[in-house]
Design a protein around this motif. Sequence first.
Motif, PDB file in Angstrom:
ATOM      1  N   VAL A  47     131.729  17.513  38.058  1.00  0.00           N
ATOM      2  CA  VAL A  47     132.798  18.491  37.812  1.00  0.00           C
ATOM      3  C   VAL A  47     132.429  19.435  36.668  1.00  0.00           C
ATOM      4  O   VAL A  47     132.538  20.661  36.830  1.00  0.00           O
ATOM      5  N   PRO A  48     131.970  18.942  35.514  1.00  0.00           N
ATOM      6  CA  PRO A  48     131.569  19.888  34.460  1.00  0.00           C
ATOM      7  C   PRO A  48     130.429  20.808  34.902  1.00  0.00           C
ATOM      8  O   PRO A  48     130.412  21.990  34.553  1.00  0.00           O
ATOM      9  N   LYS A  49     129.512  20.290  35.704  1.00  0.00           N
ATOM     10  CA  LYS A  49     128.415  21.111  36.205  1.00  0.00           C
ATOM     11  C   LYS A  49     128.957  22.231  37.098  1.00  0.00           C
ATOM     12  O   LYS A  49     128.559  23.391  36.967  1.00  0.00           O
ATOM     13  N   ALA A  50     129.894  21.894  37.981  1.00  0.00           N
ATOM     14  CA  ALA A  50     130.502  22.895  38.866  1.00  0.00           C
ATOM     15  C   ALA A  50     131.273  23.937  38.062  1.00  0.00           C
ATOM     16  O   ALA A  50     131.205  25.137  38.361  1.00  0.00           O
ATOM     17  N   LEU A  51     131.983  23.491  37.034  1.00  0.00           N
ATOM     18  CA  LEU A  51     132.743  24.431  36.203  1.00  0.00           C
ATOM     19  C   LEU A  51     131.818  25.395  35.466  1.00  0.00           C
ATOM     20  O   LEU A  51     132.131  26.586  35.354  1.00  0.00           O
ATOM     21  N   ARG A  52     130.676  24.896  34.989  1.00  0.00           N
ATOM     22  CA  ARG A  52     129.703  25.782  34.317  1.00  0.00           C
ATOM     23  C   ARG A  52     129.183  26.837  35.288  1.00  0.00           C
ATOM     24  O   ARG A  52     129.050  28.013  34.934  1.00  0.00           O
ATOM     25  N   VAL A  53     128.895  26.436  36.515  1.00  0.00           N
ATOM     26  CA  VAL A  53     128.378  27.381  37.506  1.00  0.00           C
ATOM     27  C   VAL A  53     129.438  28.418  37.852  1.00  0.00           C
ATOM     28  O   VAL A  53     129.141  29.610  37.958  1.00  0.00           O
ATOM     29  N   LEU A  77     135.118  35.831  45.919  1.00  0.00           N
ATOM     30  CA  LEU A  77     136.387  35.149  45.664  1.00  0.00           C
ATOM     31  C   LEU A  77     136.842  34.334  46.869  1.00  0.00           C
ATOM     32  O   LEU A  77     137.314  33.196  46.720  1.00  0.00           O
ATOM     33  N   ASN A  78     136.691  34.898  48.067  1.00  0.00           N
ATOM     34  CA  ASN A  78     137.076  34.169  49.272  1.00  0.00           C
ATOM     35  C   ASN A  78     136.217  32.929  49.481  1.00  0.00           C
ATOM     36  O   ASN A  78     136.725  31.878  49.895  1.00  0.00           O
ATOM     37  N   ALA A  79     134.927  33.030  49.201  1.00  0.00           N
ATOM     38  CA  ALA A  79     134.035  31.880  49.343  1.00  0.00           C
ATOM     39  C   ALA A  79     134.415  30.774  48.357  1.00  0.00           C
ATOM     40  O   ALA A  79     134.442  29.588  48.714  1.00  0.00           O
ATOM     41  N   LEU A  80     134.718  31.152  47.123  1.00  0.00           N
ATOM     42  CA  LEU A  80     135.116  30.164  46.124  1.00  0.00           C
ATOM     43  C   LEU A  80     136.444  29.505  46.486  1.00  0.00           C
ATOM     44  O   LEU A  80     136.595  28.281  46.387  1.00  0.00           O
ATOM     45  N   LYS A  81     137.416  30.323  46.909  1.00  0.00           N
ATOM     46  CA  LYS A  81     138.716  29.773  47.311  1.00  0.00           C
ATOM     47  C   LYS A  81     138.558  28.836  48.502  1.00  0.00           C
ATOM     48  O   LYS A  81     139.180  27.767  48.557  1.00  0.00           O
ATOM     49  N   SER A  82     137.727  29.219  49.443  1.00  0.00           N
ATOM     50  CA  SER A  82     137.484  28.395  50.621  1.00  0.00           C
ATOM     51  C   SER A  82     136.855  27.057  50.232  1.00  0.00           C
ATOM     52  O   SER A  82     137.237  26.004  50.758  1.00  0.00           O
ATOM     53  N   ALA A  83     135.915  27.089  49.306  1.00  0.00           N
ATOM     54  CA  ALA A  83     135.262  25.858  48.854  1.00  0.00           C
ATOM     55  C   ALA A  83     136.264  24.933  48.167  1.00  0.00           C
ATOM     56  O   ALA A  83     136.270  23.720  48.402  1.00  0.00           O
ATOM     57  N   VAL A  84     137.138  25.500  47.336  1.00  0.00           N
ATOM     58  CA  VAL A  84     138.171  24.695  46.665  1.00  0.00           C
ATOM     59  C   VAL A  84     139.132  24.126  47.698  1.00  0.00           C
ATOM     60  O   VAL A  84     139.526  22.947  47.618  1.00  0.00           O
ATOM     61  N   ASP A  85     139.500  24.925  48.701  1.00  0.00           N
ATOM     62  CA  ASP A  85     140.380  24.442  49.768  1.00  0.00           C
ATOM     63  C   ASP A  85     139.742  23.276  50.528  1.00  0.00           C
ATOM     64  O   ASP A  85     140.416  22.301  50.875  1.00  0.00           O
ATOM     65  N   GLU A  86     138.438  23.365  50.777  1.00  0.00           N
ATOM     66  CA  GLU A  86     137.736  22.291  51.476  1.00  0.00           C
ATOM     67  C   GLU A  86     137.704  21.017  50.638  1.00  0.00           C
ATOM     68  O   GLU A  86     137.879  19.921  51.179  1.00  0.00           O
ATOM     69  N   VAL A  87     137.477  21.150  49.349  1.00  0.00           N
ATOM     70  CA  VAL A  87     137.482  19.978  48.470  1.00  0.00           C
ATOM     71  C   VAL A  87     138.867  19.345  48.467  1.00  0.00           C
ATOM     72  O   VAL A  87     139.008  18.117  48.569  1.00  0.00           O
ATOM     73  N   THR A  88     139.892  20.186  48.385  1.00  0.00           N
ATOM     74  CA  THR A  88     141.270  19.693  48.422  1.00  0.00           C
ATOM     75  C   THR A  88     141.525  18.934  49.716  1.00  0.00           C
ATOM     76  O   THR A  88     142.073  17.830  49.714  1.00  0.00           O
ATOM     77  N   GLN A  89     141.094  19.504  50.818  1.00  0.00           N
ATOM     78  CA  GLN A  89     141.281  18.881  52.121  1.00  0.00           C
ATOM     79  C   GLN A  89     140.525  17.551  52.206  1.00  0.00           C
ATOM     80  O   GLN A  89     141.042  16.576  52.753  1.00  0.00           O
ATOM     81  N   CYS A  90     139.337  17.486  51.664  1.00  0.00           N
ATOM     82  CA  CYS A  90     138.564  16.237  51.667  1.00  0.00           C
ATOM     83  C   CYS A  90     139.298  15.149  50.895  1.00  0.00           C
ATOM     84  O   CYS A  90     139.345  13.997  51.336  1.00  0.00           O
ATOM     85  N   PHE A  91     139.859  15.482  49.751  1.00  0.00           N
ATOM     86  CA  PHE A  91     140.584  14.475  48.973  1.00  0.00           C
ATOM     87  C   PHE A  91     141.863  14.049  49.682  1.00  0.00           C
ATOM     88  O   PHE A  91     142.259  12.897  49.602  1.00  0.00           O
ATOM     89  N   GLU A  92     142.491  14.977  50.372  1.00  0.00           N
ATOM     90  CA  GLU A  92     143.718  14.631  51.096  1.00  0.00           C
ATOM     91  C   GLU A  92     143.420  13.758  52.308  1.00  0.00           C
ATOM     92  O   GLU A  92     144.185  12.856  52.633  1.00  0.00           O
ATOM     93  N   ASN A  93     142.296  14.012  52.981  1.00  0.00           N
ATOM     94  CA  ASN A  93     141.956  13.297  54.210  1.00  0.00           C
ATOM     95  C   ASN A  93     140.946  12.173  53.989  1.00  0.00           C
ATOM     96  O   ASN A  93     140.667  11.425  54.918  1.00  0.00           O
ATOM     97  N   GLY A  94     140.359  12.108  52.811  1.00  0.00           N
ATOM     98  CA  GLY A  94     139.353  11.093  52.543  1.00  0.00           C
ATOM     99  C   GLY A  94     138.078  11.307  53.331  1.00  0.00           C
ATOM    100  O   GLY A  94     137.283  10.395  53.504  1.00  0.00           O
ATOM    101  N   GLY A  95     137.852  12.516  53.807  1.00  0.00           N
ATOM    102  CA  GLY A  95     136.669  12.812  54.614  1.00  0.00           C
ATOM    103  C   GLY A  95     135.841  13.922  54.024  1.00  0.00           C
ATOM    104  O   GLY A  95     136.097  14.402  52.936  1.00  0.00           O
ATOM    105  N   GLN A  96     134.841  14.331  54.781  1.00  0.00           N
ATOM    106  CA  GLN A  96     133.956  15.388  54.329  1.00  0.00           C
ATOM    107  C   GLN A  96     133.903  16.494  55.370  1.00  0.00           C
ATOM    108  O   GLN A  96     134.133  16.267  56.549  1.00  0.00           O
TER     109      GLN A  96
END
Length: 104
Positions: A47-53, A77-96
């Motif tokens: 997470v800190p590595k991702a935040l630095r990037v 901006l759309n690519a970053l938002k999409s990536a955050v949305d995918e991470v959110t979805q993975c945590f909600e669904n427990g998948g990748q």
Amino acid sequence: MTTNKTTAKTTAKNNAKGDKAMTTKKTEKKVEKSNSEKFSELANIRVPKALRVIKSISSLANDDRYDYTDEQSDAILNALKSAVDEVTQCFENGGQKDEEVFRI
């Protein structure tokens, strides 16, 4: 003299190999970490590595140093938002999800 140097080098190499073997045996005795401990350890690294990037991407917005179009900034901006949305979805669904590649 050459024999002494060669012997000294061989002895040093053998001692180093012996030290590595001992280290390996010690490493084998490590206690397995729980999945919770592994998660925390990796999260504290990634997470800190991702935040630095992400912060480094924000420097691209400096219009004194860079020229970019609204379409390019929107794409970032759309690519970053999409990536955050995918991470959110993975945590909600427990998948990748499949990894997407970004290109301008």
